[in-house]
Design an enzyme around this catalytic site. Structure first.
Site, mmCIF file in Angstrom:
data_model
loop_
_atom_site.group_PDB
_atom_site.id
_atom_site.type_symbol
_atom_site.label_atom_id
_atom_site.label_comp_id
_atom_site.label_asym_id
_atom_site.label_seq_id
_atom_site.Cartn_x
_atom_site.Cartn_y
_atom_site.Cartn_z
ATOM 1 N N ASP A 178 -13.586 -1.432 3.527
ATOM 2 C CA ASP A 178 -12.562 -1.735 4.594
ATOM 3 C C ASP A 178 -13.362 -1.195 5.898
ATOM 4 O O ASP A 178 -13.891 -2.071 6.861
ATOM 5 C CB ASP A 178 -11.367 -1.058 4.325
ATOM 6 N N LYS A 196 -9.568 -6.826 8.365
ATOM 7 C CA LYS A 196 -8.538 -6.465 9.645
ATOM 8 C C LYS A 196 -8.697 -6.926 10.770
ATOM 9 O O LYS A 196 -9.945 -6.545 11.292
ATOM 10 C CB LYS A 196 -8.278 -4.881 9.626
ATOM 11 N N LYS A 214 -1.341 -0.977 -4.345
ATOM 12 C CA LYS A 214 -2.288 -0.382 -3.701
ATOM 13 C C LYS A 214 -1.951 1.311 -3.788
ATOM 14 O O LYS A 214 -0.950 1.685 -2.860
ATOM 15 C CB LYS A 214 -2.912 -0.608 -2.554
ATOM 16 N N SER A 250 0.946 -1.313 0.048
ATOM 17 C CA SER A 250 -0.071 0.083 0.217
ATOM 18 C C SER A 250 0.938 1.405 0.160
ATOM 19 O O SER A 250 1.630 1.358 1.044
ATOM 20 C CB SER A 250 -0.855 0.116 1.221
ATOM 21 N N GLY A 287 -3.679 -4.172 6.324
ATOM 22 C CA GLY A 287 -2.758 -3.965 7.404
ATOM 23 C C GLY A 287 -3.009 -2.433 7.907
ATOM 24 O O GLY A 287 -3.884 -1.632 7.549
ATOM 25 N N GLU A 311 -11.138 0.619 -3.135
ATOM 26 C CA GLU A 311 -11.458 0.633 -1.526
ATOM 27 C C GLU A 311 -11.970 1.759 -1.004
ATOM 28 O O GLU A 311 -11.440 2.745 -0.802
ATOM 29 C CB GLU A 311 -10.045 -0.011 -1.080
ATOM 30 N N LYS A 328 -3.129 5.072 -2.580
ATOM 31 C CA LYS A 328 -3.853 5.905 -1.781
ATOM 32 C C LYS A 328 -4.494 7.095 -2.733
ATOM 33 O O LYS A 328 -3.634 7.674 -3.324
ATOM 34 C CB LYS A 328 -3.378 6.364 -0.482
ATOM 35 N N ASP A 350 -7.222 3.090 -2.802
ATOM 36 C CA ASP A 350 -7.966 3.038 -1.562
ATOM 37 C C ASP A 350 -8.082 4.571 -1.150
ATOM 38 O O ASP A 350 -7.379 5.302 -1.134
ATOM 39 C CB ASP A 350 -7.181 2.326 -0.383
HETATM 40 O O1 OSB Z 1 -7.161 1.921 4.765
HETATM 41 O O2 OSB Z 1 -5.931 -0.152 4.599
HETATM 42 C C1 OSB Z 1 -5.998 1.002 5.036
HETATM 43 C C2 OSB Z 1 -2.902 1.913 6.806
HETATM 44 C C3 OSB Z 1 -3.282 2.568 7.978
HETATM 45 C C4 OSB Z 1 -4.589 2.845 8.109
HETATM 46 C C5 OSB Z 1 -5.346 2.229 7.127
HETATM 47 C C6 OSB Z 1 -5.006 1.827 5.996
HETATM 48 C C7 OSB Z 1 -3.519 1.451 5.868
HETATM 49 C C8 OSB Z 1 -2.866 0.964 4.813
HETATM 50 C C9 OSB Z 1 -1.684 0.316 4.884
HETATM 51 O O3 OSB Z 1 -3.443 0.869 3.730
HETATM 52 C C10 OSB Z 1 -1.376 -1.066 4.998
HETATM 53 C C11 OSB Z 1 -0.254 -1.664 5.665
HETATM 54 O O4 OSB Z 1 0.628 -1.899 4.698
HETATM 55 O O5 OSB Z 1 -0.254 -2.066 6.743
HETATM 56 MG MG MG Z 2 -8.196 0.591 3.540
#
Ligand code: OSB
Ligand code: MG
Length: 384
Positions: free
Chosen positions: A255, A279, A178, A152, A307, A230, A180, A205
């Site tokens: 999510d 998660k 992925k 991500s 994550g 996402e 953001k 995402d």
């Molecule tokens: O939305 O998936 C998410 C990290 C912190 C809070 C929300 C998210 C994320 C990530 C990182 O996308 C995922 C990771 O590599 O741990």
């Molecule tokens: Mg997410």
């Protein structure tokens, strides 16, 4: 691989009923190797509450993925500390606990604070599996020795920097990238990344950054053959997500909205999404995570493991969870070095084929670096 979708083999029980001798909540401070920016904010470091339970000379470790501020969800570290001390840990001490479900049942009357509950379920799951001498993956019915993973990537200062990050991680073997996104950092950014990375699995995402009024704008993302978009809309809005999914060719993955198995069932029944990110922290632990896994499997909807920038302890739990059969898409379970210069466990590595091995030792299955944990501990509370 299991072919019977309806009867997973699972034992979330300890070898014998457990009476906890102590529960420790310890705060460690870790700095990210690179700041991570999402639509809700920028993170440079994490204070991570770790939970350590002890019973009959066996220990169990969990991680609490809450942040300082309620930006991802309503959970906060300070809130977790309060409810752990005043309600959750007292509800567990002094009563026999046979299984993770007993932990969930003891906490069920308390509303919210899923991430604090998850910290306790995780620690108990580790302890329970260790009393039986099996890995968590084995205990919960995992069927994979290695799991496919993606990465991500946060919002960057400019698009060339992001493209460089994309190509660097593709070269390391990650099976899915992925990105953001947020208003002002979306369609044009994705177009440029797609040109540089034309055929691999790519997703985005939004972390709740849009409204249904943005549907026409979001439809432009359909051109890039994305694996998913996402959480485009508000965390508590399954109805608008259902309306948006009808307008998009791209699959929506939820999510923040999927807070328990019932929410997953509602989302799939309403057509709010076609995929689900699980998660363990967001949903309060293994009990709900497994329920969501099974609910989605029954609906024919694939899941993947999300994550929260975990340290090695949370990552080990994520890998155990992601070894279940319906985790058929790459998870946000990246290498330790993508987050930290030094991890608190044996570091996790991504192989050239974009997979990470599921730990096989008892419990979380990896060695804990206690000296390092002691070095970075900023506070410690013990409850007996
Ligand atoms: O939305 O998936 C998410 C990290 C912190 C809070 C929300 C998210 C994320 C990530 C990182 O996308 C995922 C990771 O590599 O741990
Ligand atoms: Mg997410």
């Amino acid at each position: 691989m299991s072919t019977d979708a309806s009867v997973p083999v699972r034992a979330l029980a300890a070898a014998a009923p457990v009476r906890l001798e102590s529960v420790e909540v310890r705060y460690i401070a870790l700095t990210l190797v690179r700041p991570f920016e999402t639509s809700f904010g920028r993170m440079d470091a994490r204070v991570i509450p770790l939970v350590r339970m002890v019973a009959d000379g066996v220990e169990g470790w969990g991680e609490i993925v809450a942040d300082d501020l309620p930006l991802f969800s309503a959970d906060t570290i300070a809130g977790a500390q309060h409810v752990l001390a005043e309600a959750f840990i007292p509800a567990l001490l002094g009563r026999p606990l046979s299984s993770v479900q007993d932990v969930a049942a003891a906490l069920r009357r308390f509303k919210g604070h899923a991430m604090a509950k998850a910290g306790l379920e995780l620690a108990f799951m580790d302890l329970a599996a260790r009393t039986r001498g099996v890995s968590i993956s084995e205990a919960i019915g995992g069927t994979r020795a290695r799991v496919p993973v993606g990465v991500s990537l946060g919002i960057e200062k400019d698009v060339p920097t992001l493209v460089e990050q994309v190509l660097r991680h593709v070269a390391q073997g990650y099976q899915r990238i992925k990105l953001k996104i947020k208003p002002g950092w979306d369609v044009d950014v994705v177009r440029t990344v797609r040109e540089a990375y034309p055929t691999g699995l790519l997703s985005v995402d939004a972390n709740t950054a849009y409204t249904l009024a943005d549907a026409d704008h979001l439809r432009a993302l359909d051109a890039f053959d994305l694996l998913m978009i996402e959480q485009p809309l508000q965390h508590d809005d399954l109805v608008d997500h259902a309306a948006l999914q009808k307008l998009l060719r791209t699959d929506i993955c939820l999510d923040e909205s999927i807070v328990h198995a019932r929410a997953a069932a509602h989302a799939l029944a309403l057509g709010s999404c076609r995929l689900v990110n699980i998660k363990i922290g967001r949903v309060g632990g293994y009990t709900e995570a497994l329920g969501i896994h099974d609910t989605c499997q029954a609906h024919g909807a694939p899941v993947w493991c999300g994550g929260m920038l975990e340290c090695g302890i949370g990552r080990a739990h994520n890998l155990a969870l992601a070894s279940l059969p319906n985790f058929s898409l790459p998870g946000d379970i990246s290498a330790s070095k993508r987050y930290w210069t030094r991890d608190v466990t044996t570091p996790f590595e991504v192989a050239a084929d974009g997979t990470v091995g599921v730990p096989t030792g008892p419990g979380i299955g990896v060695a804990i670096d206690m000296d390092f944990i002691d070095d970075i501990t900023t506070a410690r509370h013990e409850y007996r």
